[in-house]
Scaffold this motif. Structure first.
Motif, short mmCIF file in Angstrom:
data_model
loop_
_atom_site.label_atom_id
_atom_site.label_comp_id
_atom_site.label_asym_id
_atom_site.label_seq_id
_atom_site.Cartn_x
_atom_site.Cartn_y
_atom_site.Cartn_z
N MET A 1 54.18 34.08 55.83
CA MET A 1 52.50 33.74 55.37
C MET A 1 51.85 33.90 54.04
SD MET A 1 50.91 34.56 58.87
CE MET A 1 49.72 35.96 56.69
N GLY A 2 52.50 35.17 54.11
CA GLY A 2 51.38 35.77 52.39
C GLY A 2 50.13 35.70 52.42
N ILE A 3 49.73 35.23 51.29
CA ILE A 3 47.85 34.57 50.97
C ILE A 3 47.81 33.72 50.54
CG2 ILE A 3 46.20 36.30 49.80
CD1 ILE A 3 47.91 39.02 49.70
N SER A 4 46.56 33.42 51.08
CA SER A 4 46.41 31.67 49.96
C SER A 4 45.69 31.85 49.30
CB SER A 4 45.59 30.68 51.45
OG SER A 4 43.93 31.44 51.02
N LYS A 5 45.48 30.81 48.54
CA LYS A 5 45.19 30.75 47.13
C LYS A 5 43.45 31.22 46.99
CE LYS A 5 45.57 27.46 43.06
NZ LYS A 5 45.34 25.92 42.40
N ILE A 6 43.05 30.89 48.05
CA ILE A 6 41.36 31.02 47.76
C ILE A 6 41.22 32.64 48.67
CG2 ILE A 6 39.55 30.98 49.10
CD1 ILE A 6 39.31 28.43 48.90
N ASP A 7 42.47 32.82 49.33
CA ASP A 7 41.79 34.89 49.64
C ASP A 7 42.76 35.21 48.41
OD1 ASP A 7 41.57 34.60 52.96
OD2 ASP A 7 43.25 34.39 53.22
N LYS A 8 43.39 34.78 48.18
CA LYS A 8 44.08 35.10 47.11
C LYS A 8 42.59 35.86 45.35
CE LYS A 8 46.87 37.35 44.93
NZ LYS A 8 47.07 39.39 44.62
N MET A 9 42.29 34.99 45.56
CA MET A 9 41.37 34.71 44.44
C MET A 9 40.28 35.34 44.23
SD MET A 9 39.94 30.50 44.32
CE MET A 9 38.81 31.03 43.28
N HIS A 10 40.12 35.76 46.39
CA HIS A 10 38.87 36.84 47.03
C HIS A 10 39.61 38.55 47.20
CE1 HIS A 10 35.66 33.65 46.86
NE2 HIS A 10 36.69 33.52 47.90
N SER A 11 40.80 38.00 46.06
CA SER A 11 41.11 39.45 47.21
C SER A 11 41.33 40.33 45.66
CB SER A 11 42.71 39.52 47.39
OG SER A 11 43.28 39.78 46.63
N LEU A 12 41.30 41.45 45.66
CA LEU A 12 41.40 43.37 44.62
C LEU A 12 43.02 43.31 44.74
CD1 LEU A 12 38.23 44.71 46.00
CD2 LEU A 12 38.19 43.37 44.92
N SER A 13 43.03 43.85 43.76
CA SER A 13 44.11 44.22 43.42
C SER A 13 44.27 45.66 43.69
CB SER A 13 44.65 44.57 41.40
OG SER A 13 43.31 45.49 41.30
N LYS A 14 45.58 46.03 43.37
CA LYS A 14 46.24 47.45 43.67
C LYS A 14 44.75 49.09 43.64
CE LYS A 14 49.10 50.78 44.52
NZ LYS A 14 48.88 51.43 42.49
N ASN A 15 44.90 48.39 42.37
CA ASN A 15 43.71 49.89 42.31
C ASN A 15 42.00 49.17 42.10
OD1 ASN A 15 46.29 50.92 41.20
ND2 ASN A 15 45.35 51.09 39.01
N GLN A 16 41.70 48.02 42.37
CA GLN A 16 40.41 47.93 42.31
C GLN A 16 40.22 48.10 43.67
OE1 GLN A 16 40.69 43.91 40.91
NE2 GLN A 16 41.15 44.26 39.41
N GLN A 17 41.33 48.22 45.05
CA GLN A 17 41.04 47.88 46.23
C GLN A 17 40.44 49.28 46.74
OE1 GLN A 17 40.67 45.20 48.26
NE2 GLN A 17 39.51 46.65 48.90
N ILE A 18 41.75 50.53 45.75
CA ILE A 18 41.21 51.49 45.99
C ILE A 18 40.12 52.36 45.43
CG2 ILE A 18 41.82 54.00 45.11
CD1 ILE A 18 44.92 53.29 45.03
N ILE A 19 39.70 51.80 44.32
CA ILE A 19 38.39 52.51 43.97
C ILE A 19 37.11 52.69 44.66
CG2 ILE A 19 37.09 52.25 41.97
CD1 ILE A 19 39.34 53.09 40.24
N PHE A 20 37.39 50.02 45.03
CA PHE A 20 36.05 49.92 45.61
C PHE A 20 36.14 50.47 46.66
CE2 PHE A 20 34.65 47.20 48.93
CZ PHE A 20 33.83 46.86 48.54
#
Ligand SMILES: [Zn+2]
Ligand SMILES: [Zn+2]
Ligand SMILES: [Zn+2]
Ligand SMILES: [Zn+2]
Lengths: 135, 135
Positions: A1-20
């Motif tokens: 399945m993976g992540i859709s284009k739209i989801d990806k646009m709004h998703s955070l990278s690994k470091n961004q997610q950790i810090i957020f």
DNA sequence: CTTATAAATGTTATATTATTACATAGTGTT
DNA sequence: AACACTATGTAATAATATAACATTTATAAG
């Protein structure tokens, strides 16, 4: 399945997610080196990694920088459509910071005209006083 | 003759005067270490001397700190009665900073009530946009 | 004038905040 | 595969600000 284009646009990278996540969980604004210290166990070891993630998160409106405190707070205004038009109240005793979301205030400020008739859609406002507890 | 009591109350110490003069003459906000570099010939040799004078001048309302730029500008609002209620416009291209003195704006902000009905007499507002030249 | 007090200064060292520079790795597109 | 783009890792350094302590100067009182 993976992540859709739209989801990806709004998703955070690994470091961004950790810090957020860290900032979002925090009841108070966090400073860059406090963040660095707290994410070292998760593999983020150096200042540029922190500052890069912070820059992106600010751009996205996920977090805001409290300029007078050099600290970062998660947006509590449903990921600020108005990432670039921010207002906060800051307690001068306990340093509690609250994001202000007032339609009236933002309307007043975005429609404010200076002496040259110039309008500004981007601003940062920091109010200082005493919070409920400290009064 | 010397200096009268009232004059003295409003007068600046030696270092304060040197540093205020520099900032007041400058067409743009000055950073602490730019100031330090420029006053070394006048005997001010170390950061604490600069920061101490800056602190006092800010307290007095003779200068203001532009928080988003870590820089200092002279008050152009007749030594700000409202030293603690400041507003600026900042050009994002040329970095020109202008102090805004609008009775309407300051009245709106000092009478603004947050969700808890709290008012704030102290605030700092920084507008961002493009100045006349850069537009 | 003397003493007391507070304000300002001088100096060294250090803490805190932020960026530069460059190498490497992943991601999406053609 | 080739390309462009974004993100990451790492070391070094730049820029901003304060702590700590000694000394001097200004102000006020007795
Ligand atoms: Zn927000
Ligand atoms: Zn408080
Ligand atoms: Zn002013
Ligand atoms: Zn400009």
């Amino acid at each position: 399945m993976g992540i859709s284009k739209i989801d990806k646009m709004h998703s955070l990278s690994k470091n961004q997610q950790i810090i957020f996540d860290l900032i979002d969980k925090s009841p108070e604004p966090l400073k860059a080196y406090t963040i660095l210290f707290n994410v070292q166990k998760r593999g983020i070891k150096a200042p540029p990694q922190v500052y890069r993630a912070l820059d992106k998160l600010v751009e996205m409106g996920k977090i805001h920088k409290i300029e007078s405190r050099n600290a970062f707070i998660a947006c509590h205004n449903s990921s600020c459509q108005v990432a670039k038009a921010t207002a906060f109240s800051i307690c001068e005793i306990c340093e509690k910071v609250t994001e202000i979301s007032s339609a009236g205030l933002s309307k007043y400020l975005t429609s404010f005209k200076d002496k040259d008739g110039m309008k500004y859609s981007k601003y940062n406002l920091e109010f200082f006083g005493l919070c409920k507890k400290c009064r």
